[in-house]
Scaffold this motif. Sequence first.
Motif, PDB file in Angstrom:
ATOM      1  N   GLU A   1       7.847   6.062  -4.818  1.00  0.00           N
ATOM      2  CA  GLU A   1       7.930   4.653  -4.410  1.00  0.00           C
ATOM      3  C   GLU A   1       6.984   3.796  -5.251  1.00  0.00           C
ATOM      4  OE1 GLU A   1       7.091   1.758  -0.566  1.00  0.00           O
ATOM      5  OE2 GLU A   1       6.992   3.935  -0.300  1.00  0.00           O
ATOM      6  N   ALA A   2       5.766   4.273  -5.461  1.00  0.00           N
ATOM      7  CA  ALA A   2       4.793   3.535  -6.269  1.00  0.00           C
ATOM      8  C   ALA A   2       5.285   3.381  -7.697  1.00  0.00           C
ATOM      9  CB  ALA A   2       3.443   4.249  -6.246  1.00  0.00           C
ATOM     10  N   ALA A   3       5.816   4.470  -8.274  1.00  0.00           N
ATOM     11  CA  ALA A   3       6.336   4.414  -9.640  1.00  0.00           C
ATOM     12  C   ALA A   3       7.504   3.439  -9.740  1.00  0.00           C
ATOM     13  CB  ALA A   3       6.749   5.801 -10.099  1.00  0.00           C
TER      14      ALA A   3
ATOM     15  N   ASN B   1       0.841  -1.183   0.000  1.00  0.00           N
ATOM     16  CA  ASN B   1       0.000   0.000   0.000  1.00  0.00           C
ATOM     17  C   ASN B   1       0.882   1.240   0.000  1.00  0.00           C
ATOM     18  OD1 ASN B   1      -2.713   0.195  -0.277  1.00  0.00           O
ATOM     19  ND2 ASN B   1      -3.174  -0.136   1.877  1.00  0.00           N
ATOM     20  N   TRP B   2       0.641   2.129  -0.957  1.00  0.00           N
ATOM     21  CA  TRP B   2       1.443   3.328  -1.089  1.00  0.00           C
ATOM     22  C   TRP B   2       0.690   4.537  -0.554  1.00  0.00           C
ATOM     23  CZ3 TRP B   2       0.900   1.046  -6.331  1.00  0.00           C
ATOM     24  CH2 TRP B   2       1.888   0.113  -6.588  1.00  0.00           C
ATOM     25  N   ASN B   3       1.452   5.490  -0.037  1.00  0.00           N
ATOM     26  CA  ASN B   3       0.887   6.762   0.376  1.00  0.00           C
ATOM     27  C   ASN B   3       1.047   7.723  -0.805  1.00  0.00           C
ATOM     28  OD1 ASN B   3       0.087   9.144   1.520  1.00  0.00           O
ATOM     29  ND2 ASN B   3       1.831   9.306   2.919  1.00  0.00           N
TER      30      ASN B   3
ATOM     31  N   VAL C   1       0.343   7.034 -12.215  1.00  0.00           N
ATOM     32  CA  VAL C   1       0.030   6.953 -10.784  1.00  0.00           C
ATOM     33  C   VAL C   1      -0.600   8.260 -10.310  1.00  0.00           C
ATOM     34  CG1 VAL C   1       1.039   6.796  -8.463  1.00  0.00           C
ATOM     35  CG2 VAL C   1       1.763   5.197 -10.242  1.00  0.00           C
ATOM     36  N   VAL C   2       0.004   9.386 -10.686  1.00  0.00           N
ATOM     37  CA  VAL C   2      -0.503  10.694 -10.260  1.00  0.00           C
ATOM     38  C   VAL C   2      -1.906  10.940 -10.812  1.00  0.00           C
ATOM     39  CG1 VAL C   2      -0.161  13.195 -10.511  1.00  0.00           C
ATOM     40  CG2 VAL C   2       1.762  11.729  -9.920  1.00  0.00           C
ATOM     41  N   GLN C   3      -2.120  10.586 -12.070  1.00  0.00           N
ATOM     42  CA  GLN C   3      -3.417  10.824 -12.700  1.00  0.00           C
ATOM     43  C   GLN C   3      -4.505   9.914 -12.146  1.00  0.00           C
ATOM     44  OE1 GLN C   3      -2.408  10.198 -16.803  1.00  0.00           O
ATOM     45  NE2 GLN C   3      -1.625  12.270 -17.078  1.00  0.00           N
TER      46      GLN C   3
END
Length: 124
Positions: free
Chosen positions: A12-14, A1-3, A44-46
Motif C-alpha cells: 500500500e505504501a509503495a 499512516n501505513w502499517n 520503503v522496506v529499507q
Amino acid sequence: NWNLDSKSGIKEAAQDLTTLCTKDHLVDVPNDDKITKMEIGRLVVQNRSKTASEVMELVINKFGLTQAKIEKEKKQAKSLSAVCGNAENVGVMQAILELGDLYFKEGNRNAGATYKKVAQAIKE
C-alpha cells in the motif's frame, strides 16, 4: 499512516508513493509503473523506521525531479549547439551520446565507445 509491519502495508505504501510520484509527472521515475513500484517498495522496506515524507525525500533523491531533468537537458542542448559544427545535428548528437552512456552503464564498453566516436564525427 501505513502499517509497514505487514506485506500488504508495504504494498500500500509503495502504491501510494508511486501514485504521488507519477501524478503530474513531478518525479522522474521510470515509465514502467511495475518497475517504479518495485523500486519505491524497496526504499520503503529499507527505511521502515522513517516517516512518509522522509521516504518521499529518498525517492526524490534517487530519481530526481522531472523539471530539473528538463532544465538539465535544455542546458546540455544549448552547450552542444555551441560545439556542434551544424546546429541542426544537436538532437541527433544528443541521442547518440545518450545511447553511448547507456551502453557504458550496461557494461558494454565496446558499443559505448562506438557511439562516442559517432557523436564525435557528428560534432565535426
